[in-house]
Design a protein around this motif. Structure first.
Motif, PDB file in Angstrom:
ATOM      1  N   GLU A 198       0.811  -1.218  -0.128  1.00 12.25           N
ATOM      2  CA  GLU A 198      -0.135   0.002  -0.028  1.00 12.25           C
ATOM      3  C   GLU A 198       0.831   1.215   0.154  1.00 12.25           C
ATOM      4  N   ALA A 199       2.026   1.142   0.434  1.00 15.63           N
ATOM      5  CA  ALA A 199       3.049   2.330   0.422  1.00 15.63           C
ATOM      6  C   ALA A 199       4.403   1.676   0.330  1.00 15.63           C
ATOM      7  N   ILE A 200       5.198   2.246  -0.148  1.00 13.59           N
ATOM      8  CA  ILE A 200       6.584   1.778  -0.350  1.00 13.59           C
ATOM      9  C   ILE A 200       7.498   2.941  -0.260  1.00 13.59           C
ATOM     10  N   ALA A 201       8.808   2.763   0.361  1.00  9.95           N
ATOM     11  CA  ALA A 201       9.811   3.743   0.323  1.00  9.95           C
ATOM     12  C   ALA A 201      11.145   2.925   0.387  1.00  9.95           C
ATOM     13  N   ILE A 202      12.194   3.647  -0.270  1.00 12.26           N
ATOM     14  CA  ILE A 202      13.558   3.011  -0.452  1.00 12.26           C
ATOM     15  C   ILE A 202      14.511   4.007  -0.005  1.00 12.26           C
ATOM     16  N   ASN A 203      15.178   3.499   0.910  1.00 13.52           N
ATOM     17  CA  ASN A 203      16.299   4.353   1.948  1.00 13.52           C
ATOM     18  C   ASN A 203      15.422   5.655   2.485  1.00 13.52           C
ATOM     19  N   GLY A 204      14.448   5.585   2.831  1.00 15.16           N
ATOM     20  CA  GLY A 204      13.796   6.819   3.156  1.00 15.16           C
ATOM     21  C   GLY A 204      13.282   7.596   1.937  1.00 15.16           C
ATOM     22  N   GLN A 205      13.077   7.342   0.780  1.00 15.59           N
ATOM     23  CA  GLN A 205      12.558   8.071  -0.176  1.00 15.59           C
ATOM     24  C   GLN A 205      11.222   7.486  -0.561  1.00 15.59           C
ATOM     25  N   ARG A 206      10.001   8.378  -0.177  1.00 17.31           N
ATOM     26  CA  ARG A 206       8.669   7.633  -0.143  1.00 17.31           C
ATOM     27  C   ARG A 206       8.422   7.626  -1.860  1.00 17.31           C
ATOM     28  N   LEU A 207       7.843   6.662  -2.506  1.00 18.85           N
ATOM     29  CA  LEU A 207       7.443   6.333  -3.695  1.00 18.85           C
ATOM     30  C   LEU A 207       6.031   6.812  -3.860  1.00 18.85           C
ATOM     31  N   THR A 208       5.786   7.553  -4.935  1.00 18.82           N
ATOM     32  CA  THR A 208       4.470   8.177  -5.173  1.00 18.82           C
ATOM     33  C   THR A 208       4.306   7.449  -6.761  1.00 18.82           C
ATOM     34  N   ALA A 209       2.988   7.914  -7.278  1.00 17.21           N
ATOM     35  CA  ALA A 209       2.681   7.594  -8.725  1.00 17.21           C
ATOM     36  C   ALA A 209       3.389   8.288  -9.687  1.00 17.21           C
ATOM     37  N   LEU A 210       4.204   9.244  -9.345  1.00 16.54           N
ATOM     38  CA  LEU A 210       5.146  10.063 -10.271  1.00 16.54           C
ATOM     39  C   LEU A 210       6.541   9.727  -9.907  1.00 16.54           C
TER      40      LEU A 210
END
Length: 306
Positions: A198-210
């Motif tokens: 439902e929500a993902i982040a890589i090394n503290g960087q939140r991912l969005t649709a863009l």
């Protein structure tokens, strides 16, 4: 009893050890060519090989020596004078570099501050104008921090991998070295989305649709921000179900193949709670909300619009 007198005849001298190397012996014994030897003897005989005897010749030799000493002295003095100038120019160049670096860091800090301010204003606007669905819209758009159960997936380069570079991808889609590439992380993230994250982040960087995962040289960028391995992926969702679905998916098998073939290190664990920060900003330039159509067309078809 008469004794026979001893034989006093002289024995022939022993042969030289180098008798068989007559050519080399001749070269060593006559290292100077006969022509050079005769010329040297003639110069000594007429006195031309000796030091100059006349006053004019002596003055000429002295002048030559003085001129040579003057040239050497001037060269040394010029080198000594130019050394401080070069050192000063080097110090000025270093100072300019430090100044420009500080200015760039200051501008980057201002950009980050402005980005955070824009993100905060966007979150407030979503909460204010989103009505009852404001929090849900903010969550889905990545405009607010979230927490909940989920999984933690760590992907790292193989041990001993040279961080200075790596070859291109092979046609099979896997790495030809032990380096993790941007397309690997793209497949990992897409696999987690498809598995129910439902929500993902890589090394503290939140991912969005863009969000975009790209490469710049050997670095992996998430929304134009470089990441440093190991890459820690946090995903919110039903931990056990999400983990199982991802491992059984094609992207999970792809990650397993990277581990088996190129020794890329991976580990996945189910977490009771993971915390994801809000995305820095979500800028929409072309998309516009479409108002619900209340005309006869919607009533005739019985379908709404979005």
């Amino acid at each position: 009893m008469s004794q026979q007198p001893p034989d006093r005849s002289t024995a022939s001298p022993p042969a030289r050890p180098d008798a068989s190397m007559s050519l080399l012996t001749n070269v060593m014994d006559h290292s100077l060519d006969d022509g050079y030897a005769e010329a040297t003897a003639e110069r000594k005989a007429d006195g031309s090989a000796a030091m100059p005897r006349t006053l004019k010749a002596k003055l000429g030799l002295a002048a030559g020596l003085v001129l040579a000493a003057l040239v050497v002295t001037l060269g040394a003095a010029e080198a000594r004078l130019s050394a401080p100038v070069l050192a000063k120019e080097r110090e000025e160049l270093i100072e300019r570099i430090d100044t420009e670096t500080s200015a760039a860091d200051k501008l980057e800090s201002q950009v980050d501050k402005a980005r955070d301010d824009v993100g905060e204003r966007q979150r407030k606007a979503l909460e204010k104008h989103g009505g009852d669905q404001g929090q849900l819209v903010a969550l889905l758009s990545g405009a607010t921090a979230v927490k909940g159960p989920g999984v933690k997936l760590v992907v790292d380069d193989a041990k001993g991998t040279d961080q200075g570079g790596g070859g291109p991808r092979e046609t099979s889609g896997f790495a030809d070295t032990g380096r993790v590439r941007d397309r690997d992380m793209q497949r990992v993230v897409n696999g987690l989305w498809q598995s129910g994250a439902e929500a993902i982040a890589i090394n503290g960087q939140r991912l969005t649709a863009l969000s975009a995962i790209r490469a710049a040289g050997d670095a992996i960028l998430v929304d134009n921000r470089p990441l440093v391995p190991p890459y820690t992926v946090l995903a919110v969702g039903d931990g056990k179900r999400l983990s199982t679905a991802f491992e059984d998916s094609a992207d999970g098998q792809y990650l397993r193949a990277l581990k088996d073939t190129f020794d890329i290190r991976t580990s996945m664990s189910v977490e009771d709670e993971v915390r994801l920060p809000a995305a820095p900003s979500l800028i929409v330039r072309t998309a516009e909300p479409k108002a619900a159509d209340t005309g006869s067309g919607a009533a005739d078809t019985g379908k709404g619009t979005s």
